[in-house]
Design a protein around this motif. Structure first.
Motif, PDB file in Angstrom:
ATOM      1  N   SER A 131       0.823  -1.212   0.000  1.00 29.00           N
ATOM      2  CA  SER A 131       0.000   0.000   0.000  1.00 29.00           C
ATOM      3  C   SER A 131       0.857   1.263   0.000  1.00 29.00           C
ATOM      4  O   SER A 131       0.453   2.293  -0.535  1.00 29.00           O
ATOM      5  CB  SER A 131      -0.947   0.003   1.204  1.00 29.00           C
ATOM      6  N   ILE A 132       2.060   1.187   0.586  1.00 32.32           N
ATOM      7  CA  ILE A 132       2.967   2.343   0.578  1.00 32.32           C
ATOM      8  C   ILE A 132       3.370   2.673  -0.856  1.00 32.32           C
ATOM      9  O   ILE A 132       3.375   3.835  -1.280  1.00 32.32           O
ATOM     10  CB  ILE A 132       4.219   2.067   1.436  1.00 32.32           C
ATOM     11  N   TYR A 133       3.692   1.641  -1.634  1.00 33.71           N
ATOM     12  CA  TYR A 133       4.068   1.859  -3.035  1.00 33.71           C
ATOM     13  C   TYR A 133       2.879   2.355  -3.856  1.00 33.71           C
ATOM     14  O   TYR A 133       3.022   3.218  -4.738  1.00 33.71           O
ATOM     15  CB  TYR A 133       4.615   0.569  -3.644  1.00 33.71           C
ATOM     16  N   GLU A 134       1.681   1.810  -3.576  1.00 33.68           N
ATOM     17  CA  GLU A 134       0.504   2.203  -4.349  1.00 33.68           C
ATOM     18  C   GLU A 134       0.122   3.661  -4.100  1.00 33.68           C
ATOM     19  O   GLU A 134      -0.180   4.409  -5.026  1.00 33.68           O
ATOM     20  CB  GLU A 134      -0.675   1.290  -3.996  1.00 33.68           C
ATOM     21  N   LYS A 135       0.149   4.072  -2.840  1.00 35.74           N
ATOM     22  CA  LYS A 135      -0.287   5.426  -2.492  1.00 35.74           C
ATOM     23  C   LYS A 135       0.827   6.456  -2.591  1.00 35.74           C
ATOM     24  O   LYS A 135       0.562   7.657  -2.629  1.00 35.74           O
ATOM     25  CB  LYS A 135      -0.865   5.435  -1.075  1.00 35.74           C
ATOM     26  N   LYS A 136       2.089   5.954  -2.575  1.00 35.67           N
ATOM     27  CA  LYS A 136       3.247   6.860  -2.566  1.00 35.67           C
ATOM     28  C   LYS A 136       3.138   7.862  -1.417  1.00 35.67           C
ATOM     29  O   LYS A 136       3.493   9.034  -1.538  1.00 35.67           O
ATOM     30  CB  LYS A 136       3.393   7.595  -3.902  1.00 35.67           C
ATOM     31  N   PHE A 137       2.634   7.355  -0.295  1.00 38.27           N
ATOM     32  CA  PHE A 137       2.420   8.209   0.870  1.00 38.27           C
ATOM     33  C   PHE A 137       2.453   7.350   2.121  1.00 38.27           C
ATOM     34  O   PHE A 137       2.029   6.193   2.111  1.00 38.27           O
ATOM     35  CB  PHE A 137       1.073   8.924   0.775  1.00 38.27           C
ATOM     36  N   LEU A 138       2.968   7.950   3.212  1.00 36.38           N
ATOM     37  CA  LEU A 138       3.016   7.250   4.490  1.00 36.38           C
ATOM     38  C   LEU A 138       2.851   8.284   5.603  1.00 36.38           C
ATOM     39  O   LEU A 138       3.669   9.187   5.732  1.00 36.38           O
ATOM     40  CB  LEU A 138       4.354   6.520   4.642  1.00 36.38           C
ATOM     41  N   SER A 139       1.773   8.158   6.386  1.00 41.21           N
ATOM     42  CA  SER A 139       1.558   9.095   7.487  1.00 41.21           C
ATOM     43  C   SER A 139       2.453   8.722   8.665  1.00 41.21           C
ATOM     44  O   SER A 139       2.829   7.553   8.833  1.00 41.21           O
ATOM     45  CB  SER A 139       0.093   9.093   7.917  1.00 41.21           C
ATOM     46  N   ASN A 141       1.836   8.410  11.794  1.00 40.17           N
ATOM     47  CA  ASN A 141       1.293   7.497  12.804  1.00 40.17           C
ATOM     48  C   ASN A 141       1.019   6.095  12.260  1.00 40.17           C
ATOM     49  O   ASN A 141       0.487   5.252  12.970  1.00 40.17           O
ATOM     50  CB  ASN A 141       0.018   8.074  13.419  1.00 40.17           C
ATOM     51  N   SER A 142       1.397   5.843  11.009  1.00 40.55           N
ATOM     52  CA  SER A 142       1.238   4.510  10.438  1.00 40.55           C
ATOM     53  C   SER A 142       2.231   3.539  11.071  1.00 40.55           C
ATOM     54  O   SER A 142       3.342   3.926  11.448  1.00 40.55           O
ATOM     55  CB  SER A 142       1.458   4.535   8.923  1.00 40.55           C
ATOM     56  N   VAL A 143       1.813   2.289  11.180  1.00 42.60           N
ATOM     57  CA  VAL A 143       2.660   1.231  11.736  1.00 42.60           C
ATOM     58  C   VAL A 143       3.058   0.270  10.621  1.00 42.60           C
ATOM     59  O   VAL A 143       2.225  -0.108   9.794  1.00 42.60           O
ATOM     60  CB  VAL A 143       1.911   0.453  12.841  1.00 42.60           C
ATOM     61  N   ILE A 144       4.320  -0.119  10.602  1.00 39.25           N
ATOM     62  CA  ILE A 144       4.806  -1.141   9.673  1.00 39.25           C
ATOM     63  C   ILE A 144       5.250  -2.343  10.492  1.00 39.25           C
ATOM     64  O   ILE A 144       6.154  -2.232  11.327  1.00 39.25           O
ATOM     65  CB  ILE A 144       5.977  -0.617   8.807  1.00 39.25           C
ATOM     66  N   GLU A 145       4.585  -3.464  10.302  1.00 35.52           N
ATOM     67  CA  GLU A 145       4.971  -4.711  10.966  1.00 35.52           C
ATOM     68  C   GLU A 145       5.865  -5.474   9.993  1.00 35.52           C
ATOM     69  O   GLU A 145       5.380  -6.141   9.092  1.00 35.52           O
ATOM     70  CB  GLU A 145       3.724  -5.532  11.333  1.00 35.52           C
ATOM     71  N   ALA A 146       7.167  -5.346  10.175  1.00 35.11           N
ATOM     72  CA  ALA A 146       8.119  -5.796   9.165  1.00 35.11           C
ATOM     73  C   ALA A 146       8.927  -7.000   9.625  1.00 35.11           C
ATOM     74  O   ALA A 146       9.062  -7.277  10.823  1.00 35.11           O
ATOM     75  CB  ALA A 146       9.071  -4.651   8.800  1.00 35.11           C
ATOM     76  N   VAL A 147       9.468  -7.689   8.628  1.00 40.54           N
ATOM     77  CA  VAL A 147      10.433  -8.768   8.839  1.00 40.54           C
ATOM     78  C   VAL A 147      11.721  -8.366   8.126  1.00 40.54           C
ATOM     79  O   VAL A 147      11.682  -7.942   6.958  1.00 40.54           O
ATOM     80  CB  VAL A 147       9.916 -10.105   8.282  1.00 40.54           C
ATOM     81  N   ILE A 148      12.858  -8.472   8.829  1.00 38.48           N
ATOM     82  CA  ILE A 148      14.143  -8.123   8.208  1.00 38.48           C
ATOM     83  C   ILE A 148      14.565  -9.246   7.267  1.00 38.48           C
ATOM     84  O   ILE A 148      14.736 -10.400   7.671  1.00 38.48           O
ATOM     85  CB  ILE A 148      15.229  -7.899   9.277  1.00 38.48           C
ATOM     86  N   VAL A 198      10.252  -6.672  13.427  1.00 37.97           N
ATOM     87  CA  VAL A 198      10.313  -5.365  14.074  1.00 37.97           C
ATOM     88  C   VAL A 198       9.019  -4.605  13.791  1.00 37.97           C
ATOM     89  O   VAL A 198       8.363  -4.828  12.768  1.00 37.97           O
ATOM     90  CB  VAL A 198      11.524  -4.525  13.593  1.00 37.97           C
ATOM     91  N   PHE A 199       8.651  -3.719  14.707  1.00 40.39           N
ATOM     92  CA  PHE A 199       7.554  -2.782  14.505  1.00 40.39           C
ATOM     93  C   PHE A 199       8.158  -1.397  14.333  1.00 40.39           C
ATOM     94  O   PHE A 199       9.059  -1.001  15.083  1.00 40.39           O
ATOM     95  CB  PHE A 199       6.609  -2.752  15.710  1.00 40.39           C
ATOM     96  N   LEU A 200       7.639  -0.636  13.365  1.00 40.77           N
ATOM     97  CA  LEU A 200       8.122   0.719  13.093  1.00 40.77           C
ATOM     98  C   LEU A 200       6.955   1.685  13.047  1.00 40.77           C
ATOM     99  O   LEU A 200       5.871   1.346  12.574  1.00 40.77           O
ATOM    100  CB  LEU A 200       8.837   0.793  11.733  1.00 40.77           C
ATOM    101  N   THR A 201       7.189   2.897  13.504  1.00 37.94           N
ATOM    102  CA  THR A 201       6.240   3.982  13.304  1.00 37.94           C
ATOM    103  C   THR A 201       7.018   5.289  13.244  1.00 37.94           C
ATOM    104  O   THR A 201       8.229   5.306  13.469  1.00 37.94           O
ATOM    105  CB  THR A 201       5.179   4.018  14.421  1.00 37.94           C
ATOM    106  N   GLY A 202       6.336   6.380  12.935  1.00 38.72           N
ATOM    107  CA  GLY A 202       7.033   7.657  12.789  1.00 38.72           C
ATOM    108  C   GLY A 202       7.933   7.699  11.576  1.00 38.72           C
ATOM    109  O   GLY A 202       8.895   8.475  11.530  1.00 38.72           O
ATOM    110  N   CYS A 203       7.621   6.871  10.568  1.00 41.21           N
ATOM    111  CA  CYS A 203       8.470   6.790   9.369  1.00 41.21           C
ATOM    112  C   CYS A 203       8.095   7.864   8.351  1.00 41.21           C
ATOM    113  O   CYS A 203       6.921   8.214   8.189  1.00 41.21           O
ATOM    114  CB  CYS A 203       8.320   5.421   8.702  1.00 41.21           C
TER     115      CYS A 203
END
Length: 668
Positions: A131-139, A141-148, A198-203
């Motif tokens: 969705s980040i690539y589709e919208k080309k936008f990231l607020s 307060n969004s959370v990214i639940e990522a795997v390294i 990892v969990f990320l926010t404030g990106c």
């Protein structure tokens, strides 16, 4: 236009036909199954659900709450009105995005292996990499639940990069690692390595421009490392690093001598606060922790740090390496402990996420309430699929989350330890308690229940009156001291919303969400919001006054000292929040009959076609003559029955008038 949107519009074109007024032969009482809003929800549910009704022991379609909330969100966005095509298109797109799984063949093997045992529910603000690539936008307060997927250093620099994927996306994305985490990214001994969650926010997103390559995530301080107690390495880390210290052993004198601590505790609650300071207000989050000895402590987040709370959930275990420790007096926190924990420049956070258990919940027969043959079909196996139970998430205290309950919840369904409840009904009573808490009685076809509304600071829902149709989500149900059920709603809680459908600007222009009624069809009993096409009649009996009202809630003020005016409705001093407002009583007419009603606010402005300030500027003679110019003007109006009087709340000038006009729109 996507295939889903085209499909939605085609279904709408072929099947959805709003109902119009059927004349005076209809029964006076309005049956709830005729409510166009409820009808559209059921219709949308049947279109979106793969099995046609979203039911079964493992429902695959959206919940009733999700559809209702999404429809109302779209109505708010399109204040000039919506069509069924707009609503279906938005529902299809949102549901498709929510459930997008990506292409497994493109996912990393480490993600594929972790996915097999992934049972954790998504955090509320989680977005996918796709969705980040589709919208080309990231607020922020969004959370990214990522795997390294990989950790590497940019060639010719000392900049660490994390190559990230997630469980729901086929795309991956790179993150510039913040320097506070460099010690954890060491390729030999670091914990930030392939396969780590990892969990990320404030990106912040750096989009690709020209030949600069792919989009990347800029460094963020708000990163939490996930640990799995079933993995030997993680269990050893928790045992070796976070079991020696506990909350009761913290000493401010030792802290002042440079002693650092590694602590962990279970998250019991997360609350939002706002601190008023000399230079304005400051946001604060308070995370209440309890360690293995049962000792509690408070972990505080200040200002932009409150974003970190998006990564936490009640029931999870939070491990804090080298937290900043301050005096509870300095933090203005009421606690039995002498100190509080804060997120300092050297602090590292680890999280053992809470994995919700699921509890089997029997479906109440109210899911088929008032649906005639449908009820028989649900009870007769020969007539089709029998729906008997669903599995819903259950937290560590045994409370069951009904946010994803596939059907509509009714008042009669309410039980102890239910959370995430959504109700659709009418306001049958309002009781003022103390600022900023107010009690509202919500009534549906099965009964009525009181709900205590807790606001962040003060009343923020606009005008709310008797007979108004409302949708409220995020309710919690418990048993009170008198062994009666108590409903509680907190404005800032995740998933909490309150929408006054009777006053919704889009209502009158959205023919798919209302049907026209004749005035002779209306019952004085509170039965919801009715839409009628009328003209203004008997103007000689029209009564127009201009009075002071409280802008936050729309209620008129009683006469009192101008130095200390207090709103009787929301219990606030409102000297700085006053406005001149119409109080209009007028006769409406159509071909079937006449009706005397009252209104205020923007509705009265729409009917009179003049603002209160402009009206007051007219000479007294013109004010008296002005309403006569409106006779036989045609309007579409929303009407509610408000005949019940609540002492001290309903204005004495109109408490004997049975009808309120909540919205009005001039017909050309």
């Amino acid at each position: 236009m996507t295939d889903h949107e085209a499909s939605a519009m085609e279904v709408e074109r072929r099947h959805w036909k709003p109902q119009e007024c059927s004349g005076g032969e209809r029964e006076v009482a309005v049956e709830e199954e005729e409510d166009p809003f409820l009808q559209f929800i059921e219709y949308a549910k049947s279109v979106l659900s793969p099995d046609g009704n979203g039911s079964g022991d493992d429902p695959k379609g959206p919940s009733w709450r999700w559809i209702a909330s999404r429809i109302l969100k779209t109505c708010i966005a399109y204040s000039s009105g919506v069509t069924s095509a707009i609503l279906l298109s938005d529902l299809f797109q949102a549901w498709n995005e929510l459930n997008k799984s990506g292409a497994p063949k493109k996912q990393s093997e480490c993600i594929f292996q972790l996915k097999k045992k992934h049972k954790r529910a998504k955090l509320p603000s989680t977005v996918t990499i796709d969705s980040i690539y589709e919208k080309k936008f990231l607020s922020l307060n969004s959370v990214i639940e990522a795997v390294i997927i990989d950790t590497y250093i940019l060639p010719g620099t000392n900049i660490y990069m994390l190559h990230l994927g997630d469980f729901w996306s086929s795309n991956t994305i790179d993150l510039y690692l913040h320097r506070r985490f460099y010690s954890l990214a060491d390729q030999k001994n670091g914990i930030l390595k392939k396969g780590r969650e990892v969990f990320l926010t404030g990106c912040r997103l750096r989009t690709a421009t020209g030949g600069s390559g792919h989009a990347r995530l800029l460094p963020t301080e708000y990163l939490v490392i996930l640990l799995d107690e079933d993995q030997n390495d993680d269990a050893m880390l928790l045992l070796a690093q976070f079991c020696e210290d506990n909350f009761s052993a913290i000493s401010l004198s030792d802290v002042n001598r440079g002693v650092s601590y590694s602590l962990r505790g279970g998250i019991k609650s997360i609350t939002s606060l706002e601190v008023q300071g000399k230079y304005g207000s400051l946001q604060r989050k308070q995370i209440d922790l309890v360690d293995h000895e049962g000792v509690s402590s408070k972990f505080l987040l200040w200002g932009e740090q409150v974003l970190l709370a998006n990564l936490f959930s009640v029931g999870s275990t939070l491990a804090l390496d080298r937290p900043f420790i301050s005096s509870s007096t300095d933090c203005a926190v009421e606690t039995s402990q002498e100190c509080c924990l804060e997120y300092g420049t050297a602090t590292q956070l680890y999280l053992v996420p809470f994995v919700q258990n699921e509890e089997q919940v029997s479906l109440a027969l109210t899911q088929n309430h008032n649906k005639g043959p449908k009820l028989s079909r649900a009870l007769d196996p020969s007539q089709g699929l029998v729906v008997s139970q669903v599995f819903l998430p259950c937290d560590s205290q045994g409370s069951i989350d009904f946010s994803d309950y596939p059907f509509r919840s009714f008042v009669v369904d309410l039980r102890e330890k239910m959370t995430g409840i959504s109700l659709y009904g009418i306001v049958s009573d309002i009781t003022s308690t103390q600022e900023p808490v107010l009690s509202v009685k919500i009534q549906d076809v099965t009964g009525a229940v009181w709900a205590r509304l807790h606001f962040a600071r003060s009343w923020s829902l606009g005008r709310l009156g008797l007979g108004h149709t409302i949708y409220i989500s995020g309710l919690m149900c418990s048993v009170g001291t008198g062994k009666s059920l108590e409903l509680r709603w907190v404005e800032n809680d995740v998933g909490a919303s309150f929408i006054n459908i009777s006053c919704l600007p889009a209502l009158l222009n959205s023919s798919c969400l209302h049907k026209l009624s004749c005035l002779s069809d209306l019952s004085a009993e509170p039965t919801g919001t009715r839409v009628c096409r009328v003209w203004l009649d008997q103007i000689e009996h029209c009564h127009v006054t201009v009075r002071l009202s409280h802008t936050s809630c729309g209620y008129f003020l009683d006469d009192g000292s101008s130095e200390d005016l207090k709103c009787n409705f929301c219990q606030r001093k409102c000297n700085a929040e006053l406005a001149q407002n119409f109080h209009l009583k007028i006769t409406l007419a159509d071909e079937s009959g006449k009706l005397f009603a009252w209104c205020t606010g923007q509705t009265a402005v729409e009917l009179l076609q003049i603002t209160p300030d402009e009206f007051c500027e007219l000479p007294e003679e013109e004010q008296i003559m002005y309403p006569s110019s409106l006779e036989h003007e045609t309007f579409k109006v929303a009407l509610v029955s408000c005949r019940k009087k609540v002492e001290g709340l309903v204005d004495q000038d109109h408490d004997t008038i049975a009808w309120e006009i909540t919205r009005a729109m001039k017909c050309e």
